[in-house]
Design a protein around this motif. Structure first.
Motif, mmCIF file in Angstrom:
data_model
loop_
_atom_site.group_PDB
_atom_site.id
_atom_site.type_symbol
_atom_site.label_atom_id
_atom_site.label_comp_id
_atom_site.label_asym_id
_atom_site.label_seq_id
_atom_site.Cartn_x
_atom_site.Cartn_y
_atom_site.Cartn_z
ATOM 1 N N ASN A 263 0.741 -1.073 0.019
ATOM 2 C CA ASN A 263 -0.136 0.094 -0.092
ATOM 3 C C ASN A 263 1.072 1.146 -0.055
ATOM 4 N N PRO A 264 1.644 1.413 -1.079
ATOM 5 C CA PRO A 264 2.745 2.406 -0.957
ATOM 6 C C PRO A 264 2.181 3.998 -1.188
ATOM 7 N N ASP A 265 0.821 3.910 -1.887
ATOM 8 C CA ASP A 265 0.086 5.164 -1.865
ATOM 9 C C ASP A 265 -0.746 5.566 -0.667
ATOM 10 N N HIS A 266 -0.862 4.642 0.452
ATOM 11 C CA HIS A 266 -1.828 4.799 1.290
ATOM 12 C C HIS A 266 -3.313 4.788 0.599
ATOM 13 N N ALA A 267 -3.599 4.076 -0.253
ATOM 14 C CA ALA A 267 -4.915 4.404 -0.753
ATOM 15 C C ALA A 267 -5.839 3.313 -0.115
ATOM 16 N N LEU A 268 -5.173 2.088 0.513
ATOM 17 C CA LEU A 268 -6.126 1.286 1.072
ATOM 18 C C LEU A 268 -6.398 1.755 2.571
ATOM 19 N N ARG A 269 -7.565 1.617 3.232
ATOM 20 C CA ARG A 269 -7.914 2.292 4.580
ATOM 21 C C ARG A 269 -7.842 1.316 5.597
ATOM 22 N N ASP A 270 -7.569 1.614 6.962
ATOM 23 C CA ASP A 270 -7.657 0.587 8.285
ATOM 24 C C ASP A 270 -8.934 0.372 8.438
ATOM 25 N N GLY A 271 -9.416 -0.880 8.800
ATOM 26 C CA GLY A 271 -10.796 -1.265 9.284
ATOM 27 C C GLY A 271 -11.976 -1.438 8.356
ATOM 28 N N VAL A 272 -11.342 -1.670 7.105
ATOM 29 C CA VAL A 272 -12.256 -2.125 5.993
ATOM 30 C C VAL A 272 -12.607 -3.258 5.727
ATOM 31 N N THR A 273 -13.885 -3.858 5.657
ATOM 32 C CA THR A 273 -14.508 -5.233 5.616
ATOM 33 C C THR A 273 -13.755 -5.731 4.138
ATOM 34 N N ALA A 274 -13.355 -6.965 4.278
ATOM 35 C CA ALA A 274 -12.544 -7.700 3.100
ATOM 36 C C ALA A 274 -12.770 -8.827 2.969
ATOM 37 N N GLU A 275 -12.754 -9.667 1.810
ATOM 38 C CA GLU A 275 -12.736 -10.832 1.614
ATOM 39 C C GLU A 275 -11.525 -11.538 0.924
ATOM 40 N N ALA A 276 -10.683 -12.270 1.224
ATOM 41 C CA ALA A 276 -9.801 -12.922 0.846
ATOM 42 C C ALA A 276 -10.240 -14.285 0.122
ATOM 43 N N HIS A 277 -9.798 -14.529 -1.006
ATOM 44 C CA HIS A 277 -9.907 -16.001 -1.605
ATOM 45 C C HIS A 277 -8.405 -16.676 -1.896
ATOM 46 N N ILE A 278 -8.700 -17.422 -0.789
ATOM 47 C CA ILE A 278 -7.134 -18.255 -0.598
ATOM 48 C C ILE A 278 -7.259 -19.660 -1.420
ATOM 49 N N PRO A 279 -6.075 -19.489 -2.401
ATOM 50 C CA PRO A 279 -6.192 -20.911 -3.037
ATOM 51 C C PRO A 279 -5.985 -21.997 -2.239
ATOM 52 N N LEU A 280 -6.435 -23.109 -2.344
ATOM 53 C CA LEU A 280 -5.997 -24.625 -1.437
ATOM 54 C C LEU A 280 -5.416 -25.584 -2.513
ATOM 55 N N ALA A 281 -4.805 -26.543 -1.942
ATOM 56 C CA ALA A 281 -4.403 -27.672 -2.772
ATOM 57 C C ALA A 281 -5.281 -28.402 -3.832
ATOM 58 N N THR A 282 -4.694 -28.549 -5.066
ATOM 59 C CA THR A 282 -5.622 -29.227 -5.903
ATOM 60 C C THR A 282 -5.947 -30.434 -5.631
ATOM 61 N N VAL A 283 -7.354 -31.019 -5.904
ATOM 62 C CA VAL A 283 -7.909 -32.403 -5.477
ATOM 63 C C VAL A 283 -8.206 -33.039 -6.611
ATOM 64 N N ARG A 284 -8.350 -34.341 -6.748
ATOM 65 C CA ARG A 284 -9.321 -35.075 -7.688
ATOM 66 C C ARG A 284 -10.455 -35.102 -7.154
ATOM 67 N N ALA A 285 -11.649 -34.802 -7.905
ATOM 68 C CA ALA A 285 -13.050 -34.921 -7.281
ATOM 69 C C ALA A 285 -13.887 -35.133 -8.577
ATOM 70 N N HIS A 286 -15.034 -35.635 -8.375
ATOM 71 C CA HIS A 286 -16.126 -35.571 -9.190
ATOM 72 C C HIS A 286 -17.144 -34.558 -9.170
ATOM 73 N N ARG A 287 -17.547 -34.246 -10.272
ATOM 74 C CA ARG A 287 -18.721 -33.178 -10.420
ATOM 75 C C ARG A 287 -20.159 -34.097 -10.197
ATOM 76 N N LEU A 288 -20.972 -33.768 -9.362
ATOM 77 C CA LEU A 288 -22.351 -34.460 -9.150
ATOM 78 C C LEU A 288 -23.382 -33.468 -9.133
ATOM 79 N N SER A 289 -24.543 -33.636 -9.445
ATOM 80 C CA SER A 289 -25.803 -33.205 -9.254
ATOM 81 C C SER A 289 -26.161 -33.382 -7.741
ATOM 82 N N PRO A 290 -26.878 -32.529 -7.017
ATOM 83 C CA PRO A 290 -27.143 -32.651 -5.689
ATOM 84 C C PRO A 290 -28.577 -33.910 -5.667
#
Length: 361
Positions: A263-290
């Protein structure tokens, strides 16, 4: 009377002949009503139950964990006075950016400068006495005790000078870090005691995104991984995981995870609600309809499958993630044939008549 008996006998004979023929007239059409032999009826009852199936294969699937949290500054420092004095000058205002070493407050020096001058004079005097005693000792005209005494006096004078210099330096309060000046601020003319706040500095470069991750997912978090972050104010940035707590919160059983965002230009502020989309390890999975998921007698969620001999089996699964098209599950063989229609009407070990979804039913 004879005619009546004759007519009744003819009708009886006709009914008997009709029943013996096996023909039934329904709405003007004749259908074969001859019952099938018992062996044929047994074969019909033993026919396998027909179900619809689909063969599915596992895919490598990347997973993403959405962590909700907030932003906070990397550091928030209350810069306090280390001596008691009146604020003579404050060359900064709130919102100003300062660098480490910039002057925040100038305190009234009072008699501190005079105390330093007196300490220097005492040190010079002690130095002369020590030098003289040392020379006389070398000529045999002074005792070793006298030399030691003058040396002790010189050391004490030097310590007084250092103390006076330090006390005078404390009247100039400097910024310990770079950042933005925030409140609270000391006012010019106000007297600060030891610990009184001159100014507050907020260091928001980098900005920290902090949140909580459940104990089920914490093992999948990789230190140093990059993750996109969406702020409620509309900015989208990228952060790096720089902290993963080793201890869970006793009440929520969650772990603290922090991401560092430049944040070199200090454009981002303290105390703001945020969502981080953290990548996890790849898995072998099957796609199923509920709709294909079901429960076994033990309450486990899973699917019913068909093997090469058309026998039904139940396989429990674990839901790894969800998207708009359904669930991605783990726990199945790499390639498996699942029942998509009729799974609720068959049991494990039962032989069925599978019809693939691409075939005509």
């Amino acid at each position: 009377m004879n005619a009546k008996y004759i007519l009744a006998g003819l009708m009886t004979a006709g009914i008997a002949a009709w029943m013996a023929s096996g023909s039934v007239i329904v709405a003007g059409s004749a259908q074969e009503a001859t019952p099938r032999p018992p062996a044929e009826r047994a074969d019909a009852n033993a026919a396998a139950f027909r179900v619809r199936t689909r063969k599915i294969s596992a895919e490598d699937r990347g997973r993403t964990l959405t962590m909700r949290g907030r932003t906070r500054a990397d550091a928030l420092v209350n810069v306090a006075a280390e001596t008691t004095a009146r604020i003579a000058e404050r060359p900064v205002e709130r919102g100003w950016e300062v660098a480490a070493g910039d002057v925040l407050c100038e305190l009234d020096k009072g008699v501190r400068a005079a105390q330093l001058a007196r300490a220097n004079a005492e040190m010079e005097k002690a130095q002369l006495e020590f030098d003289a005693a040392t020379k006389l000792r070398g000529r045999g005209f002074e005792s070793q005790t006298r030399v030691a005494t003058t040396k002790a006096a010189l050391d004490a004078a030097q310590a007084s000078v250092a103390e006076a210099k330090e006390e005078l330096a404390r009247t100039t309060i400097l910024a310990p870090i770079s950042g933005v000046v925030q409140e609270p601020l000391g006012e010019i003319g106000a007297t600060l005691g030891v610990g009184g706040i001159c100014a507050t500095i907020l260091d928001a470069d980098p900005i920290i995104v902090t949140g909580q991750v459940s104990e089920r997912d914490i093992a999948a978090i990789d230190f140093g991984a990059s993750a996109p972050v969406d702020l409620v104010t509309g900015e989208s940035v990228t952060g790096t995981i720089n902290y993963v707590s080793a201890t869970a919160d006793a009440d929520t059983r969650t772990f603290t995870v922090e991401l560092s965002v430049p944040n070199p230009d200090h454009a981002l502020r303290d105390g703001v609600t945020a969502e981080a989309h953290i990548p996890l390890a790849t898995v072998r999975a099957h796609r199923l309809s509920p709709g294909v998921l079901t429960l076994d007698d033990r309450g486990r969620i899973g699917v019913r499958t068909v093997d090469e001999e058309n026998r039904v089996a139940f396989m429990p699964v674990k839901i790894a993630m969800q998207d708009t098209a359904g669930f991605w599950v783990t726990g199945l063989p790499d390639t498996v044939t699942i029942i998509t229609v009729g799974q609720e009407y068959v049991i494990e070990g039962q032989t069925v008549d599978p019809v693939a979804e691409s075939d005509d039913v």
